[in-house]
Design a protein around this motif. Structure first.
Motif, short mmCIF file in Angstrom:
data_model
loop_
_atom_site.label_atom_id
_atom_site.label_comp_id
_atom_site.label_asym_id
_atom_site.label_seq_id
_atom_site.Cartn_x
_atom_site.Cartn_y
_atom_site.Cartn_z
N SER A 28 43.09 10.47 -4.66
CA SER A 28 41.93 9.84 -4.03
C SER A 28 41.64 10.49 -2.68
CB SER A 28 42.18 8.34 -3.84
OG SER A 28 41.09 7.73 -3.20
N ARG A 29 40.40 10.91 -2.47
CA ARG A 29 39.99 11.56 -1.23
C ARG A 29 38.66 10.95 -0.78
NH1 ARG A 29 43.92 14.50 0.84
NH2 ARG A 29 42.52 16.07 1.73
N PRO A 30 38.46 10.81 0.52
CA PRO A 30 37.17 10.32 0.99
C PRO A 30 36.09 11.39 0.84
CG PRO A 30 38.54 10.93 2.85
CD PRO A 30 39.41 11.04 1.63
N GLY A 31 34.86 10.96 0.79
CA GLY A 31 33.75 11.89 0.76
C GLY A 31 33.30 12.25 2.17
N LEU A 32 32.39 13.21 2.27
CA LEU A 32 31.90 13.65 3.58
C LEU A 32 31.29 12.49 4.35
CD1 LEU A 32 31.08 15.83 5.65
CD2 LEU A 32 29.01 16.21 4.28
N ALA A 33 30.46 11.69 3.69
CA ALA A 33 29.78 10.59 4.37
C ALA A 33 30.78 9.62 4.98
CB ALA A 33 28.86 9.86 3.40
N GLU A 34 31.81 9.27 4.23
CA GLU A 34 32.81 8.31 4.73
C GLU A 34 33.55 8.88 5.93
OE1 GLU A 34 36.40 5.47 2.94
OE2 GLU A 34 35.54 7.08 1.73
N ALA A 35 33.89 10.16 5.88
CA ALA A 35 34.65 10.79 6.97
C ALA A 35 33.82 10.88 8.25
CB ALA A 35 35.13 12.17 6.55
N VAL A 36 32.56 11.34 8.13
CA VAL A 36 31.76 11.50 9.35
C VAL A 36 31.35 10.14 9.91
CG1 VAL A 36 30.93 13.79 8.75
CG2 VAL A 36 29.60 11.79 8.04
N ARG A 37 31.18 9.14 9.03
CA ARG A 37 30.87 7.80 9.52
C ARG A 37 32.05 7.26 10.33
NH1 ARG A 37 29.26 5.80 4.84
NH2 ARG A 37 27.08 6.38 5.09
N ALA A 38 33.26 7.48 9.85
CA ALA A 38 34.45 7.04 10.59
C ALA A 38 34.58 7.80 11.90
CB ALA A 38 35.70 7.26 9.73
N MET A 39 34.33 9.11 11.89
CA MET A 39 34.40 9.91 13.10
C MET A 39 33.44 9.38 14.17
SD MET A 39 33.37 13.95 13.56
CE MET A 39 31.67 13.58 13.03
N ALA A 40 32.20 9.13 13.77
CA ALA A 40 31.20 8.65 14.73
C ALA A 40 31.55 7.26 15.26
CB ALA A 40 29.83 8.63 14.07
N HIS A 41 32.02 6.39 14.37
CA HIS A 41 32.37 5.03 14.81
C HIS A 41 33.59 5.08 15.74
CE1 HIS A 41 32.68 0.67 14.68
NE2 HIS A 41 33.97 0.81 14.46
N GLY A 42 34.59 5.90 15.39
CA GLY A 42 35.77 6.00 16.24
C GLY A 42 35.41 6.52 17.62
N ALA A 43 34.53 7.51 17.69
CA ALA A 43 34.11 8.04 18.98
C ALA A 43 33.34 6.99 19.78
CB ALA A 43 33.25 9.28 18.79
N LEU A 44 32.51 6.21 19.10
CA LEU A 44 31.72 5.19 19.79
C LEU A 44 32.60 4.13 20.43
CD1 LEU A 44 28.90 3.92 20.39
CD2 LEU A 44 29.16 2.66 18.25
N ILE A 45 33.56 3.61 19.69
CA ILE A 45 34.38 2.52 20.24
C ILE A 45 35.41 3.03 21.24
CG2 ILE A 45 34.07 1.10 18.18
CD1 ILE A 45 36.93 1.77 17.38
N GLY A 46 35.70 4.34 21.20
CA GLY A 46 36.69 4.88 22.13
C GLY A 46 36.09 5.72 23.23
N ALA A 47 34.75 5.79 23.34
CA ALA A 47 34.09 6.66 24.31
C ALA A 47 34.47 6.28 25.74
CB ALA A 47 32.58 6.61 24.14
#
Length: 566
Positions: free
Chosen positions: A79-98
């Motif tokens: 099982s591997r995440p898709g591009l959309a799931e990975a970039v969505r997590a990246m953006a959300h992680g950056a937002l909450i940790g900015a």
């Protein structure tokens, strides 16, 4: 130096693995460059923390992406995440940790890219190839960042990002790796030109610190898409060939006209996450723009990261309260002296924390608190607390009882100390995890009232639970318990009855996180094995990918496990 692919690029797919590699390489590169970037940080405030802020922002993004991969790994080896799931997590992680001005802008750049790479809000998101998709993502990133900054200034990270997007749009190659390399090269050239675009940079003889960090991030993207971690090969016009490093230790003769002045600048940097709708955020932007400067409001879909420099920190927080629900509030004093050296007044304030357990005592002391140990079955008397306040020898004291049963004792001590001329604020923390949250935002350089507001907000935003063992049969709000049962108390009330510590704690965590949360704190009591925390950390990851978990060994006797959810 940034990760840079060789000139002959062999591309790899723009997929979730590439995103994960990009985050890892960016974090590694910013870790190496952090001190250099901090040293050249003269705009918008010469507080020497841009490199650190960018590192922490990318660290949060990296953790979020790793959590997505780890969550998939639990469902099966293939099982591997898709591009959309990975970039969505990246953006959300950056937002909450900015963190900071540049970190907040970087978070919005990543969010803009994610809008294209996930296809959110774009009916025509079916790109013919990775290169075209990346070109559009970089363009949307720049548009999004300019939208988030109230008063854009050229010669900053925005200029560097714009140059990168322009170069990506005109890159001749049809390969995503080539597009990213063109963006990286153009960013380096634009960065070298920033001292001629922004007067404060020219006087100091440095490039823009935020732009320097973005070059690092774009270099990591180019290396990730090239499938290489080759030795760096800076592009022509890279900042290291164009400018000297700026440090507070520069000799007096070297300072000259380059001395950074801070007269007239706001006193405080205020950052918080905000849950609010678009209309409320529009009103908030207007109000904060009138209150201060360096305003950046980024995010969307109900969650925003707000950054502003103001003289009245309390008013900036109040504006957030009127707009929605602010949390993770951070208020930093921006007072500076010559060059980049921060000037702080001698400590006039103490935080007095009542804590059970040697581990918790050490943790709170390390965070700057004066600790009063609470021994099992021996609660401290008010006189003992008054003596501790006297012994601190300061004019201002913040008191953290960390136990609902000790609040009245702490209030009596505070009243006695006030009668003796000490200014005392009692923050009604009901659990050590709320005390930890309050200490995390404590800033001695702030005005007393503002420090108390920030600490109170942090404590109040932290829900607390504890796991205890029932001593006898009794009635509870969750039903009848037997002696030896494990009780899960949420905010002081029994919510779960179980027979196993870890299993009961997992149920408690699920109930607490059902109402939302971004950070889980676990404090292990005396004799509780590390395996319990490891299992709970995995449990949180499986069900709540964007939630971080931190573990402390508290050593408390009465409760085998304390839980905090921020």
């Amino acid at each position: 130096m940034p990760h840079t692919p060789p000139d002959s690029v062999r591309g790899r797919p723009l997929d979730a693995d590439a995103v994960r590699t990009w985050c890892a390489l960016a974090l590694e590169g910013l870790g190496r460059a952090r001190e250099e970037i901090d040293a050249i940080n003269v705009y918008p405030v010469a507080d020497g923390d841009t490199g650190t802020n960018l590192y922490l922002t990318v660290e949060s993004a990296t953790r979020a992406v790793d959590a997505v991969f780890e969550g998939h790994a639990t469902t099966g080896p293939g099982s591997r995440p898709g591009l959309a799931e990975a970039v969505r997590a990246m953006a959300h992680g950056a937002l909450i940790g900015a963190r900071g001005n540049s970190g907040t802008i970087l978070a919005q750049l990543l969010r803009g890219m994610a809008e294209v790479l996930t296809g959110d809000g774009d009916a025509d998101h079916e790109a013919p190839d990775d290169a075209a998709l990346l070109r559009r993502a970089l363009r949307r990133a720049v548009e999004s960042a300019y939208e988030g900054v109230a008063r854009p200034v050229e010669g900053t990270v925005l200029t560097v990002a714009s140059a990168a997007a322009d170069a990506a749009s005109t890159a001749a190659t049809g390969d995503a790796a080539g597009v990213s390399r063109a963006a990286f090269d153009a960013a380096g050239t634009a960065l070298a030109a920033t001292p001629g675009q922004l007067e404060v940079l020219g006087r100091a003889g440095v490039v823009d610190a935020g732009g320097r960090g973005l070059v690092e991030v774009l270099g990591a993207l180019a290396a990730a898409l090239a499938g290489t971690e080759a030795a760096p090969h800076p592009p022509a016009g890279d900042s290291r060939h164009a400018t000297r490093a700026w440090t507070a230790e520069a000799c007096p003769a070297d300072l000259g006209a380059a001395t950074v002045t801070t007269g007239g600048e706001p006193d405080f940097e205020v950052i918080y996450l905000l849950e609010a709708d678009d209309a409320a955020v529009a009103r908030l932007r207007a109000r904060l723009d009138a209150l201060g400067e360096s305003l950046v409001v980024v995010g969307g879909d109900g969650l925003w990261n707000v950054h502003v420099h103001v003289d009245d920190a309390g008013a900036a927080v109040e504006a957030g309260v009127e707009a929605g629900r602010p949390h993770r509030i951070r208020i930093t004093h921006l007072a500076t002296g010559t060059g980049l050296t921060r000037v702080r007044e001698p400590a006039q304030r103490a935080v007095l924390a009542l804590v059970p357990g040697e581990g918790l005592a050490a943790l709170c002391a390390e965070a700057g608190a004066t600790v009063v140990a609470v021994r099992p079955q021996e609660p401290p008397a008010s006189g003992e607390l008054v003596q501790a306040i006297r012994h601190a020898g300061v004019r201002e004291v913040v008191l953290l009882p960390n136990d609902a049963d000790l609040r009245h004792t702490a209030a009596a001590a505070a009243e006695q100390a006030r009668a003796e001329g000490v200014r005392v604020a009692l923050i009604p923390t009901r659990s050590p995890v709320q005390g930890i949250a309050a200490l995390a935002v404590h800033e001695p350089g702030r005005r007393f009232d503002e420090d108390v507001v920030a600490m109170t907000s942090a404590a109040g935003a932290t829900r607390h639970a504890e796991l205890v063992v029932a001593e006898r049969q009794s009635w509870t709000m969750a039903g009848v318990c037997q002696a030896g049962d494990v009780l899960g108390l949420i905010d002081g009330d029994v919510a779960v009855i179980g027979t196993d510590l870890a299993a009961t704690a997992a149920v408690v965590l699920d109930r607490m996180l059902a109402a939302g949360g971004e950070m889980v704190t676990l404090v292990l009591g005396a004799g509780v094995p590390d395996e319990v925390a490891d299992g709970l950390r995995r449990h949180v990851r499986r069900g709540h990918l964007a939630v971080d978990t931190v573990v402390y060994r508290g050593g408390q006797q009465a409760a085998p496990l304390l839980i905090g959810v921020e």
